[in-house]
Design a protein around this motif. Structure first.
Motif, short mmCIF file in Angstrom:
data_model
loop_
_atom_site.label_atom_id
_atom_site.label_comp_id
_atom_site.label_asym_id
_atom_site.label_seq_id
_atom_site.Cartn_x
_atom_site.Cartn_y
_atom_site.Cartn_z
N ARG A 197 2.31 1.90 -3.45
CA ARG A 197 1.38 2.28 -4.52
C ARG A 197 1.23 3.80 -4.65
N THR A 198 1.16 4.48 -3.51
CA THR A 198 0.92 5.93 -3.59
C THR A 198 2.05 6.65 -4.32
N LYS A 201 -6.40 4.50 -9.07
CA LYS A 201 -5.30 5.47 -9.14
C LYS A 201 -4.08 4.85 -9.84
N LEU A 202 -3.89 3.58 -9.58
CA LEU A 202 -2.71 2.92 -10.15
C LEU A 202 -3.11 1.55 -10.66
N ASN A 243 0.92 -5.82 -6.82
CA ASN A 243 -0.43 -6.38 -6.71
C ASN A 243 -0.38 -7.88 -6.49
N ASP A 276 4.32 0.06 -14.65
CA ASP A 276 3.21 -0.90 -14.76
C ASP A 276 3.67 -2.29 -14.33
N LYS A 320 3.93 7.71 -11.93
CA LYS A 320 3.30 7.36 -13.22
C LYS A 320 2.54 8.55 -13.81
N HIS A 333 0.83 -1.21 0.00
CA HIS A 333 0.00 0.00 0.00
C HIS A 333 0.86 1.25 0.00
N THR A 338 3.92 -2.32 -10.65
CA THR A 338 2.57 -2.34 -10.07
C THR A 338 2.02 -3.76 -10.07
N ARG A 339 2.27 -4.47 -11.19
CA ARG A 339 1.78 -5.86 -11.27
C ARG A 339 2.45 -6.70 -10.20
N LEU A 399 0.84 -8.87 -3.02
CA LEU A 399 -0.22 -8.63 -2.04
C LEU A 399 -1.28 -9.73 -2.13
N ASP A 400 -1.65 -10.08 -3.36
CA ASP A 400 -2.68 -11.12 -3.55
C ASP A 400 -2.21 -12.47 -3.02
N LEU A 436 4.17 5.43 -6.33
CA LEU A 436 4.21 4.94 -7.71
C LEU A 436 3.17 5.62 -8.59
N SER A 437 1.97 5.81 -8.01
CA SER A 437 0.91 6.46 -8.80
C SER A 437 1.32 7.89 -9.14
N PRO A 463 -2.01 -1.30 -13.78
CA PRO A 463 -1.10 -1.57 -14.90
C PRO A 463 -1.86 -1.73 -16.22
N VAL A 521 -6.57 3.45 -4.72
CA VAL A 521 -5.40 2.71 -5.20
C VAL A 521 -5.79 1.36 -5.79
#
Lengths: 297, 131
Positions: free
Chosen positions: A77-78, B103-104, A121, A114, A84, A74, A117-118, A124-125, A80-81, B106, B82
């Motif tokens: 992500r901030t 917000k983010l 994600n 990207d 981007k 988390h 980000t993958r 985390l998953d 990174l956004s 891919p 997010v």
């Protein structure tokens, strides 16, 4: 005539004596064994306590790991956004003009954001799946809607690679009682994987309604998976790339997450493939149970 | 006259970048980095649309939206987060949210999604006024 009787009683006395000795020996043996068992029991109790303590510590560490991954993901992500969107702003030349070379560098940077980000994600998953933290938020929905969303998401990526991305499902509604987000995630991971490993041809999604289950298929005309790699295709961090050097780099977690999410729904997932002839990923979600739940709800 | 957009996010860098972007589409931007400032700006500026971040300390996007809805039931609201999850979306939908934008992601373009959501917001408004 009296002699044999005397001998008989002497023999009986000897036998009794022998039995007495044997009994004593057995008693001693039993005492030794009891002592040994008591010792073993004590040792087992100690070991059990130690194992319990270690188990507790492991659970604590596992929770710590999951919390750490969740927090870090988390927190990552901030910024990174922001990076981007900052790159997007510069690429759209809002702060000022940039040349083609600069655009190329920024495009590569954006692609790698990207990718990152993958990875975040997926980490985390997988951490949520492994710690059992994911709860299924089940409701009834039409599978066609989820497939359309997946296709819309990957339309431009498929077009960029010159691939055809299509879905073939019965026109009638195929309703499923499951977690929409998770089913969507399964399709996303499978289609993303298919696009990565397909250079020409078609990626197709099929949905079939069977007696007890819904069967979903994501097929591609890509490079395929070798027989030796097929059994490990759903293992974590497997990046065998189907054939050496082929496909884009991934996290090695997408298929593992898809498997975890299918299994959470009590379904099954498997792959059918041959090198050079494409791959089919098939997963099933049980229907009967969902109907029963649906009624009781 | 330019349409005024209220943009709320606790990340000042994100606010700055998105404000520049939204201005480039021909809108005027009023920004705030917390719920209190956002409510003050909302009452003072009377924006035509609001873009709220879901994850904010103290008062989150949905809580802020409830405060806005207490004053204005009609303003089109777009929400950033997010990682969208259906429970969050359901919460937001109850408060009549126009769009929910990751917000983010891919896979999607946040700025393009936002631009589309804003144009839909004002098309709807136009439709209502025409009627």
């Amino acid at each position: 005539m009296k002699k044999p009787k005397k001998r008989k009683s002497k023999n009986t006395a000897i036998k009794l004596k022998k039995l007495e000795i044997e009994l004593k020996e057995a008693k001693n043996e039993l005492e030794i064994q009891t002592w040994g068992l008591e010792k073993t029991n004590k040792a087992i109790k100690l070991l059990y306590k130690e194992l319990e303590a270690r188990n507790k510590r492991l659970r604590e560490l596992d929770k710590l790991k999951s919390d750490f991954i969740s927090t870090v993901s988390h927190e990552l992500r901030t910024p990174l956004s922001i990076v981007k969107e900052g790159i997007n702003l510069v690429m759209d030349e809002i702060p000022g003009e940039i040349n083609e070379k600069q655009k190329k560098v920024l495009t590569a940077s954006k692609d790698n954001i990207d990718r990152l980000t993958r990875i975040i994600n997926n980490l985390l998953d997988i951490s949520k799946i492994e710690s059992g933290k994911i709860e299924l938020n089940k409701k009834e929905f039409n599978v066609a809607g989820v497939i359309t969303r997946t296709i819309n998401l990957f339309k431009s990526k498929a077009r960029e690679k010159g691939l055809e991305l299509k879905a073939e499902y019965a026109l009638k509604k195929i309703n499923l009682y499951a977690d929409t987000d998770k089913i969507n995630q399964i399709f996303i991971n499978l289609v993303d994987n298919a696009i990565k490993f397909t250079d020409k041809g078609v990626i197709e999604i099929f949905v079939r309604e069977k007696k007890d289950e819904i069967e979903c298929v994501v097929s591609d005309t890509g490079i395929g998976i070798s027989k030796s790699d097929l059994p490990r295709v759903f293992s974590k961090f497997q990046q065998f790339g189907r054939v050496p050097g082929a496909g884009e780099k991934g996290t090695g977690l997408g298929l593992s997450i898809a498997k975890g999410l299918v299994e959470m729904h009590k379904g099954e997932i498997w792959a059918e493939s041959e090198l050079g002839k494409g791959t089919k990923f098939i997963f099933t979600i049980p229907k009967e149970k969902t109907r029963a739940r649906s009624r009781s709800d | 006259m330019k349409k005024k957009i209220l943009l709320v996010d606790d990340e000042k860098d994100f606010l700055d970048i998105m404000s520049q972007k939204i201005r480039s589409w021909g809108y005027e931007v009023v920004s705030a980095s917390n719920a209190e400032d956002a409510m003050r700006a909302f009452k003072r500026e009377r924006p035509s649309a609001a873009i709220l971040d879901y994850v904010m300390p103290e008062v989150n996007g949905v809580q802020l939206l409830m405060r806005i809805r207490a004053v204005d039931m009609k303003i089109p609201v777009i929400m950033f987060t997010v990682k969208p999850q259906s429970e969050v979306i359901e919460d937001a939908e109850k408060l009549d949210i126009l769009a929910f934008i990751p917000k983010l992601s891919p896979y999607t373009d946040t700025q393009a999604n936002l631009k589309t959501a804003l144009s839909i917001a004002f098309q709807k408004e136009k439709g209502k006024n025409a009627r």
